[in-house]
Design a protein around this motif. Structure first.
Motif, PDB file in Angstrom:
ATOM      1  N   ILE A 127       0.838  -1.196   0.000  1.00 62.06           N
ATOM      2  CA  ILE A 127       0.000   0.000   0.000  1.00 62.06           C
ATOM      3  C   ILE A 127       0.871   1.243   0.000  1.00 62.06           C
ATOM      4  N   GLU A 128       0.748   2.057  -1.047  1.00 62.54           N
ATOM      5  CA  GLU A 128       1.450   3.339  -1.068  1.00 62.54           C
ATOM      6  C   GLU A 128       0.492   4.442  -0.637  1.00 62.54           C
ATOM      7  N   LEU A 129       0.843   5.142   0.432  1.00 65.02           N
ATOM      8  CA  LEU A 129       0.055   6.287   0.868  1.00 65.02           C
ATOM      9  C   LEU A 129       0.537   7.521   0.122  1.00 65.02           C
ATOM     10  N   LYS A 130      -0.377   8.150  -0.604  1.00 65.31           N
ATOM     11  CA  LYS A 130      -0.034   9.325  -1.393  1.00 65.31           C
ATOM     12  C   LYS A 130      -0.024  10.578  -0.521  1.00 65.31           C
ATOM     13  N   LEU A 131       0.661  11.587  -1.003  1.00 65.54           N
ATOM     14  CA  LEU A 131       0.710  12.862  -0.303  1.00 65.54           C
ATOM     15  C   LEU A 131      -0.701  13.440  -0.165  1.00 65.54           C
ATOM     16  N   GLN A 132      -1.056  13.818   1.051  1.00 63.93           N
ATOM     17  CA  GLN A 132      -2.324  14.475   1.325  1.00 63.93           C
ATOM     18  C   GLN A 132      -2.044  15.908   1.765  1.00 63.93           C
ATOM     19  N   LYS A 133      -2.595  16.870   1.037  1.00 64.23           N
ATOM     20  CA  LYS A 133      -2.388  18.268   1.412  1.00 64.23           C
ATOM     21  C   LYS A 133      -3.118  18.608   2.700  1.00 64.23           C
ATOM     22  N   SER A 134      -4.147  17.832   2.994  1.00 65.24           N
ATOM     23  CA  SER A 134      -4.847  17.957   4.273  1.00 65.24           C
ATOM     24  C   SER A 134      -5.343  16.568   4.667  1.00 65.24           C
TER      25      SER A 134
ATOM     26  N   ALA B 298      -3.938  14.175   6.268  1.00 65.13           N
ATOM     27  CA  ALA B 298      -3.000  13.056   6.175  1.00 65.13           C
ATOM     28  C   ALA B 298      -3.140  12.133   7.381  1.00 65.13           C
ATOM     29  N   ASP B 299      -3.309  12.722   8.562  1.00 68.74           N
ATOM     30  CA  ASP B 299      -3.465  11.904   9.769  1.00 68.74           C
ATOM     31  C   ASP B 299      -4.667  10.982   9.653  1.00 68.74           C
ATOM     32  N   LEU B 300      -5.734  11.495   9.049  1.00 70.34           N
ATOM     33  CA  LEU B 300      -6.942  10.691   8.905  1.00 70.34           C
ATOM     34  C   LEU B 300      -6.735   9.557   7.911  1.00 70.34           C
ATOM     35  N   LEU B 301      -6.036   9.822   6.811  1.00 69.55           N
ATOM     36  CA  LEU B 301      -5.739   8.750   5.857  1.00 69.55           C
ATOM     37  C   LEU B 301      -4.967   7.635   6.547  1.00 69.55           C
TER      38      LEU B 301
ATOM     39  N   GLU C 187      -7.320   5.768   9.070  1.00 70.00           N
ATOM     40  CA  GLU C 187      -8.331   4.947   8.397  1.00 70.00           C
ATOM     41  C   GLU C 187      -7.700   3.726   7.742  1.00 70.00           C
ATOM     42  N   THR C 188      -6.513   3.884   7.195  1.00 72.63           N
ATOM     43  CA  THR C 188      -5.814   2.755   6.576  1.00 72.63           C
ATOM     44  C   THR C 188      -5.515   1.678   7.616  1.00 72.63           C
ATOM     45  N   VAL C 189      -4.959   2.085   8.730  1.00 71.90           N
ATOM     46  CA  VAL C 189      -4.629   1.124   9.794  1.00 71.90           C
ATOM     47  C   VAL C 189      -5.897   0.490  10.350  1.00 71.90           C
ATOM     48  N   LYS C 190      -6.917   1.295  10.580  1.00 69.88           N
ATOM     49  CA  LYS C 190      -8.174   0.781  11.131  1.00 69.88           C
ATOM     50  C   LYS C 190      -8.796  -0.263  10.215  1.00 69.88           C
ATOM     51  N   ASP C 191      -8.806   0.001   8.898  1.00 69.30           N
ATOM     52  CA  ASP C 191      -9.407  -0.956   7.961  1.00 69.30           C
ATOM     53  C   ASP C 191      -8.597  -2.245   7.899  1.00 69.30           C
ATOM     54  N   LEU C 192      -7.277  -2.142   7.941  1.00 70.17           N
ATOM     55  CA  LEU C 192      -6.443  -3.356   7.943  1.00 70.17           C
ATOM     56  C   LEU C 192      -6.692  -4.177   9.207  1.00 70.17           C
TER      57      LEU C 192
ATOM     58  N   SER D 257       5.622   4.916   1.516  1.00 73.35           N
ATOM     59  CA  SER D 257       5.259   6.273   1.113  1.00 73.35           C
ATOM     60  C   SER D 257       6.522   7.063   0.819  1.00 73.35           C
ATOM     61  N   PHE D 258       6.393   8.008  -0.123  1.00 70.93           N
ATOM     62  CA  PHE D 258       7.452   8.991  -0.321  1.00 70.93           C
ATOM     63  C   PHE D 258       7.443  10.004   0.827  1.00 70.93           C
ATOM     64  N   GLN D 259       6.337  10.079   1.545  1.00 71.39           N
ATOM     65  CA  GLN D 259       6.223  10.953   2.718  1.00 71.39           C
ATOM     66  C   GLN D 259       6.687  10.152   3.936  1.00 71.39           C
ATOM     67  N   HIS D 260       7.976  10.175   4.186  1.00 79.17           N
ATOM     68  CA  HIS D 260       8.563   9.265   5.159  1.00 79.17           C
ATOM     69  C   HIS D 260       8.049   9.493   6.571  1.00 79.17           C
ATOM     70  N   GLY D 261       7.609  10.701   6.864  1.00 76.15           N
ATOM     71  CA  GLY D 261       7.049  10.967   8.180  1.00 76.15           C
ATOM     72  C   GLY D 261       5.778  10.188   8.458  1.00 76.15           C
ATOM     73  N   TYR D 262       5.071   9.786   7.396  1.00 80.42           N
ATOM     74  CA  TYR D 262       3.862   8.986   7.580  1.00 80.42           C
ATOM     75  C   TYR D 262       4.177   7.658   8.278  1.00 80.42           C
ATOM     76  N   LEU D 263       5.367   7.129   8.023  1.00 84.73           N
ATOM     77  CA  LEU D 263       5.704   5.797   8.535  1.00 84.73           C
ATOM     78  C   LEU D 263       5.796   5.787  10.053  1.00 84.73           C
ATOM     79  N   GLU D 264       6.300   6.852  10.620  1.00 84.79           N
ATOM     80  CA  GLU D 264       6.365   6.939  12.073  1.00 84.79           C
ATOM     81  C   GLU D 264       4.962   6.927  12.679  1.00 84.79           C
ATOM     82  N   GLN D 265       4.038   7.611  12.038  1.00 83.91           N
ATOM     83  CA  GLN D 265       2.664   7.643  12.538  1.00 83.91           C
ATOM     84  C   GLN D 265       2.017   6.265  12.445  1.00 83.91           C
ATOM     85  N   ILE D 266       2.311   5.555  11.364  1.00 83.71           N
ATOM     86  CA  ILE D 266       1.765   4.200  11.210  1.00 83.71           C
ATOM     87  C   ILE D 266       2.240   3.304  12.345  1.00 83.71           C
TER      88      ILE D 266
END
Length: 242
Positions: free
Chosen positions: A107-114, A116-119, A122-127, A140-149
């Motif tokens: 799963i690649e999470l794309k850049l969200q201009k707004s 992003a935390d919700l994406l 929701e991804t983790v919750k659905d999995l 993700s190319f947005q490496h900071g997303y990985l820490e949140q995951i």
């Protein structure tokens, strides 16, 4: 060597549609890669671009439409008229279908201009709801997303996604809570691929399209390839890899 279908079997079916995923599953691939972003009503859907212009008969940004509105656009006809009626899948729609298979979800999470935390949430919750934590790899190319995951579910596998070489990649991956590295097969010196693999870091290479590229990846210790043509790469792997 794991064969991962990039946006489904996108060479023979419209990318990131259920038709492309059905087609890839028919080749018994090891994984299917796809992209996630949010709709106007904050539903994760599977589409690569920030707009629907290239892949559907509509125009506008993904985030400007609700899920029901997006479902009105045709996501197959531009590829070929035989795919007329294909729509943009929701993440839940895909997960429900994937429950009958065993392939890994990339799963690649794309850049969200707004939102992003919700994406991410929701991804983790659905999995978790579909009990697919152990089958998923989130990149993700947005490496900071990985820490949140990882903060939401430390059991989820994550991977840095990069278009450019990475200096001290293993240390950087650890810093960003990444378990692996997804990188174009030809953008970093080959010794780094071997070094990462020898340290137990999963390295998956994308844009692998030819048997010679597949063979190079195998020699470098790459654990999987992300390819537009899983049928050809499955055949090549069976023929040339021992």
């Amino acid at each position: 060597m794991k064969i991962i279908a990039h946006r489904g079997n996108k060479r023979y079916a419209p990318e990131n549609t259920m038709a492309a995923f059905y087609s890839a599953a028919g080749y018994d691939v090891d994984g299917i890669e796809f992209d996630l972003q949010l709709t106007k009503d904050l539903v994760p859907v599977i589409i690569h671009d920030p707009t629907i212009d290239r892949t559907t008969n509509g125009r506008g940004s993904v985030s400007s439409f609700t899920l029901n509105e997006l479902k009105q656009f045709d996501a197959g006809q531009r590829f070929h008229d035989s795919f007329r009626g294909e729509t943009i899948p929701s993440f839940k729609e895909f997960l429900l279908w994937a429950s009958d298979y065993s392939f890994t979800l990339h799963i690649e999470l794309k850049l969200q201009k707004s939102n992003a935390d919700l994406l991410i949430r929701e991804t983790v919750k659905d999995l978790e709801h579909f009990e697919m934590i152990d089958r998923a790899v989130i990149s993700s190319f947005q490496h900071g997303y990985l820490e949140q995951i990882k903060s939401l579910n430390p059991h989820l596998e994550t991977a840095l996604l990069t278009k450019t070489p990475i200096f001290r990649a293993v240390k950087y991956a650890e810093k960003m809570s990444a378990d692996g590295i997804h990188i174009r097969y030809n953008i970093q010196n080959s010794r780094f691929f071997r070094r990462w693999s020898n340290k137990g870091v999963p390295v998956r290479a994308y844009h692998v399209r030819k048997p010679g590229q597949l063979l190079l990846c195998d020699k470098l210790g790459v654990s999987g390839i992300i390819t537009d043509d899983p049928r050809a790469m499955k055949s090549a792997a069976e023929r040339i890899l021992k």
